[in-house]
Design an enzyme around this catalytic site. Sequence first.
Site, PDB file in Angstrom:
ATOM      1  N   ASP A 139       0.843  -1.184   0.000  1.00  0.00           N
ATOM      2  CA  ASP A 139       0.000   0.000   0.000  1.00  0.00           C
ATOM      3  C   ASP A 139       0.881   1.237   0.000  1.00  0.00           C
ATOM      4  OD1 ASP A 139      -2.298   1.504   0.018  1.00  0.00           O
ATOM      5  OD2 ASP A 139      -2.561   1.389   2.184  1.00  0.00           O
ATOM      6  N   HIS A 146      -4.004  13.974   0.669  1.00  0.00           N
ATOM      7  CA  HIS A 146      -4.239  13.114   1.835  1.00  0.00           C
ATOM      8  C   HIS A 146      -3.081  13.222   2.827  1.00  0.00           C
ATOM      9  CE1 HIS A 146      -5.351   9.647   4.260  1.00  0.00           C
ATOM     10  NE2 HIS A 146      -4.168   9.112   4.031  1.00  0.00           N
ATOM     11  N   GLU A 213     -10.440   3.804   3.687  1.00  0.00           N
ATOM     12  CA  GLU A 213      -9.526   4.549   2.824  1.00  0.00           C
ATOM     13  C   GLU A 213      -9.880   4.214   1.387  1.00  0.00           C
ATOM     14  OE1 GLU A 213      -5.428   3.996   4.092  1.00  0.00           O
ATOM     15  OE2 GLU A 213      -5.714   5.461   5.705  1.00  0.00           O
ATOM     16  N   GLU A 215      -9.161   3.932  -2.324  1.00  0.00           N
ATOM     17  CA  GLU A 215      -7.935   3.778  -3.106  1.00  0.00           C
ATOM     18  C   GLU A 215      -8.217   3.036  -4.414  1.00  0.00           C
ATOM     19  OE1 GLU A 215      -4.528   2.462  -0.951  1.00  0.00           O
ATOM     20  OE2 GLU A 215      -5.291   3.132   0.998  1.00  0.00           O
ATOM     21  N   ASP A 247      -9.075   0.259   2.032  1.00  0.00           N
ATOM     22  CA  ASP A 247      -8.058  -0.126   3.016  1.00  0.00           C
ATOM     23  C   ASP A 247      -8.582   0.255   4.404  1.00  0.00           C
ATOM     24  OD1 ASP A 247      -5.695  -0.680   4.367  1.00  0.00           O
ATOM     25  OD2 ASP A 247      -4.817   1.271   3.888  1.00  0.00           O
ATOM     26  N   ARG A 251      -7.900   3.543  13.409  1.00  0.00           N
ATOM     27  CA  ARG A 251      -6.993   4.655  13.712  1.00  0.00           C
ATOM     28  C   ARG A 251      -6.432   4.584  15.121  1.00  0.00           C
ATOM     29  NH1 ARG A 251      -5.889   5.947   8.679  1.00  0.00           N
ATOM     30  NH2 ARG A 251      -7.731   6.542   7.487  1.00  0.00           N
ATOM     31  N   GLN A 254      -3.797   1.838  15.180  1.00  0.00           N
ATOM     32  CA  GLN A 254      -2.667   2.335  14.390  1.00  0.00           C
ATOM     33  C   GLN A 254      -1.857   3.364  15.176  1.00  0.00           C
ATOM     34  OE1 GLN A 254      -4.004   3.990  10.670  1.00  0.00           O
ATOM     35  NE2 GLN A 254      -1.963   4.471   9.935  1.00  0.00           N
ATOM     36  N   LYS A 267      -4.267  -2.194  10.202  1.00  0.00           N
ATOM     37  CA  LYS A 267      -4.605  -2.300   8.784  1.00  0.00           C
ATOM     38  C   LYS A 267      -4.859  -3.747   8.360  1.00  0.00           C
ATOM     39  CE  LYS A 267      -3.378   1.978   7.342  1.00  0.00           C
ATOM     40  NZ  LYS A 267      -4.215   2.849   6.512  1.00  0.00           N
ATOM     41  N   THR A 271      -8.714  -5.951   3.953  1.00  0.00           N
ATOM     42  CA  THR A 271      -8.629  -4.984   2.860  1.00  0.00           C
ATOM     43  C   THR A 271      -9.603  -5.477   1.793  1.00  0.00           C
ATOM     44  OG1 THR A 271      -6.274  -4.669   3.313  1.00  0.00           O
ATOM     45  CG2 THR A 271      -7.084  -3.867   1.193  1.00  0.00           C
ATOM     46  N   GLU A 377     -10.192  12.452   7.753  1.00  0.00           N
ATOM     47  CA  GLU A 377     -10.111  13.763   7.106  1.00  0.00           C
ATOM     48  C   GLU A 377     -11.474  14.443   7.066  1.00  0.00           C
ATOM     49  OE1 GLU A 377      -7.492  13.511   3.322  1.00  0.00           O
ATOM     50  OE2 GLU A 377      -8.001  11.465   3.878  1.00  0.00           O
TER      51      GLU A 377
HETATM   52 CA    CA Z   1      -3.997   3.009   2.746  1.00  0.00          CA
END
Ligand code: CA
Length: 431
Positions: A139, A146, A213, A215, A247, A251, A254, A267, A271, A377
């Site tokens: 990834d 971002h 996420e 992507e 993804d 948080r 992480q 993570k 996925t 975000e």
């Molecule tokens: Ca990612």
Amino acid sequence: MEYDDRAHDPNDATLRSWLDVPSGSDFPVQSLAFGVVAPRRTNAAPRGAVAIGDHVLDLAVAQRVGLLDGCDLGGEEFAAGALNAFLALGPRVWRSVRRRVSWLLTRAEGTTRDAAVACLAPRADVDARLPIEVADYTDFYSSRHHAENLGRILRPGSPPLLPNWPYLPVGYHGRAGTVVVSGTPVHRPRGLVADPERDGRPVLRASRRLDVEVELGFVVGAASPTATPLRPDAALDHVFGALIVNDWSARDIQAFEYQPLGPFLGKSFATSVSPWLIPLEALAPAFVAPPPPEVERDPYLVAERDFALPVELTLSLAAAGSELSTLARVDARHLSFTFAAQLAHLTVNGAGVRTGDLYASGTISGPERGACGSLIELTDNGTAPLHVGGAERAFLEDGDRVVISAECTRPDGVRIGFGSVEGTIVAAEEG
Ligand code: CA
């Protein structure tokens, strides 16, 4: 059997299929997305297929009855439960199979068309499976917007971009074995998170800051040998196609675990990917120049031709029991490093790539207000919850359904859809 498809151009915008393809379908005849499907009503094994309108063309049957003769396939590549054996054959074979399928769906007549019709099934009658056996999963972190948004949130007062960011596509190696196909439920992960009431000692609990996420992902077909770095301009000789990636990211897990080696259990629990691989050959007419780099990059990352993908992705959320609401739209054309530069970076140290390798773009955000590919975000780190169908959301709750769709409109007017990737959050096991 002989087929007169040598001069046939599957990207020709004027092609029309004899099969009824609804206008605005994600899967026009100019796309021919590849996947793996399992028929619902029989116990037939999963097999390779191409999506066309509201149907799929069964490639295992097409291969068996001779419709793919002359495409230089080896044996029963499409009778497998993953596309890897086909992808390993490389770009010449990918192109000849796509050209043949296009020819069959547009030009075939008589008994040949009858044989093609016999390979068709309504898409609603099949389950789309994970299209590949994922080899390695990487990834990246290639959206400047971002990276800057997260920098402002996580390191307020410091420059939002870390010094290495403009020079190389920052990335990490993820967990291939937990890549799942759209529709697979996502269990809320548990992990050690910081607990301010415990004087810095962490507590093991279910994540309370579960995020998405948005992507794009890229699938390597043709492998490359060790100690042979790939030029970005060789990308189309190795990368077969693109799909949508979510993804999922915890948080809070992480935040406690990531220093100094980067993302790990926050993570690796899941996925999700969309089931249809869009051939890069179908997207190539849409390639545009990437944003100009902020610094002079090493030549190994610089392509002669354009590889940025103007793909618009839409993030939607349905709070448990309610309708889908659109949260954000982002455009992959803003990614600072293209999939071609990312491939060059993956191999510059001499590592080869393998058939079935999946690498993802990194969360895609854009310059516009609200063009953010993650909740952290969109909600300013959870401090400004979103209103979603009568509910408030900072991060994901159990029962929430997340859907990401994507599309690319080529300069010739052909609209290529990616389908969607979706997943519903399931409560963590008590423990
Ligand atoms: Ca990612």
